[in-house]
Design a protein around this motif. Structure first.
Motif, mmCIF file in Angstrom:
data_model
loop_
_atom_site.group_PDB
_atom_site.id
_atom_site.type_symbol
_atom_site.label_atom_id
_atom_site.label_comp_id
_atom_site.label_asym_id
_atom_site.label_seq_id
_atom_site.Cartn_x
_atom_site.Cartn_y
_atom_site.Cartn_z
ATOM 1 N N ILE A 31 1.476 6.339 -6.693
ATOM 2 C CA ILE A 31 1.054 4.944 -6.782
ATOM 3 C C ILE A 31 1.852 4.088 -5.797
ATOM 4 C CG2 ILE A 31 1.053 2.917 -8.288
ATOM 5 C CD1 ILE A 31 0.185 4.800 -10.545
ATOM 6 N N LEU A 35 0.101 1.923 -3.074
ATOM 7 C CA LEU A 35 0.341 0.477 -3.041
ATOM 8 C C LEU A 35 0.742 0.016 -1.645
ATOM 9 C CD1 LEU A 35 0.383 -1.925 -4.984
ATOM 10 C CD2 LEU A 35 2.790 -1.465 -5.380
ATOM 11 N N SER A 36 1.365 0.879 -0.882
ATOM 12 C CA SER A 36 1.789 0.483 0.457
ATOM 13 C C SER A 36 0.635 0.492 1.463
ATOM 14 C CB SER A 36 2.901 1.402 0.950
ATOM 15 O OG SER A 36 2.402 2.694 1.180
ATOM 16 N N PHE A 63 8.909 -2.334 -6.245
ATOM 17 C CA PHE A 63 8.187 -1.749 -7.375
ATOM 18 C C PHE A 63 9.103 -0.835 -8.177
ATOM 19 C CE2 PHE A 63 5.928 2.000 -8.968
ATOM 20 C CZ PHE A 63 5.267 1.394 -10.009
ATOM 21 N N ALA A 92 0.612 -1.632 -11.090
ATOM 22 C CA ALA A 92 0.670 -1.460 -9.635
ATOM 23 C C ALA A 92 -0.595 -0.789 -9.120
ATOM 24 C CB ALA A 92 1.898 -0.648 -9.252
ATOM 25 N N LEU A 93 -1.127 0.151 -9.872
ATOM 26 C CA LEU A 93 -2.384 0.807 -9.472
ATOM 27 C C LEU A 93 -3.521 -0.211 -9.450
ATOM 28 C CD1 LEU A 93 -3.909 3.382 -8.742
ATOM 29 C CD2 LEU A 93 -4.241 3.761 -11.190
ATOM 30 N N GLY A 96 -3.070 -2.360 -6.419
ATOM 31 C CA GLY A 96 -3.419 -1.593 -5.227
ATOM 32 C C GLY A 96 -4.920 -1.448 -5.048
ATOM 33 N N ARG A 99 -6.268 -4.806 -3.952
ATOM 34 C CA ARG A 99 -5.961 -5.089 -2.543
ATOM 35 C C ARG A 99 -6.759 -4.189 -1.599
ATOM 36 N NH1 ARG A 99 -5.059 -9.131 -0.604
ATOM 37 N NH2 ARG A 99 -3.958 -8.245 1.138
#
Length: 104
Positions: A31, A35-36, A63, A92-93, A96, A99
């Motif tokens: 993740i 996320l990056s 994170f 965070a997933l 992500g 985004r």
């Protein structure tokens, strides 16, 4: 063992949290990488690639710090260890995925 601690009347929350954090560690690492990706690909082309990578790395470090902090706060406030180990990664997933949709 957790069962022995419970039989003796001791709290096993720390051990359960450590167990769930170790189990979810590969998922959390994946993740963090996921996320990056939106950070690297959503910046304008004129931004140097090194800056993009540095921004993504700082996001990953942030994170990780959030994940550890939430785990500690979760134990203090009596949350379920499974929830403490998985909630930051799930959030965070979701960010992500949101985004990645914005990158298109």
């Amino acid at each position: 063992s957790v069962r022995g601690m419970r039989q003796r009347g001791e709290s096993a929350q720390h051990h359960l949290l450590a167990f769930w954090r170790r189990i979810t560690m590969p998922l959390v690492a994946a993740i963090m990488v996921f996320l990056s990706l939106p950070v690297v690909f959503s910046m304008p082309p004129r931004v140097p690639f090194g800056f993009r990578v540095a921004a993504a790395a700082l996001l990953g470090i942030g994170f990780q710090m959030l994940n550890q902090t939430f785990s500690s706060f979760g134990l203090v406030y009596g949350l379920d260890p499974f929830l403490c180990a998985t909630l930051p990664a799930s959030g965070a997933l979701a960010v992500g995925l949101w985004r990645m949709r914005a990158v298109d």
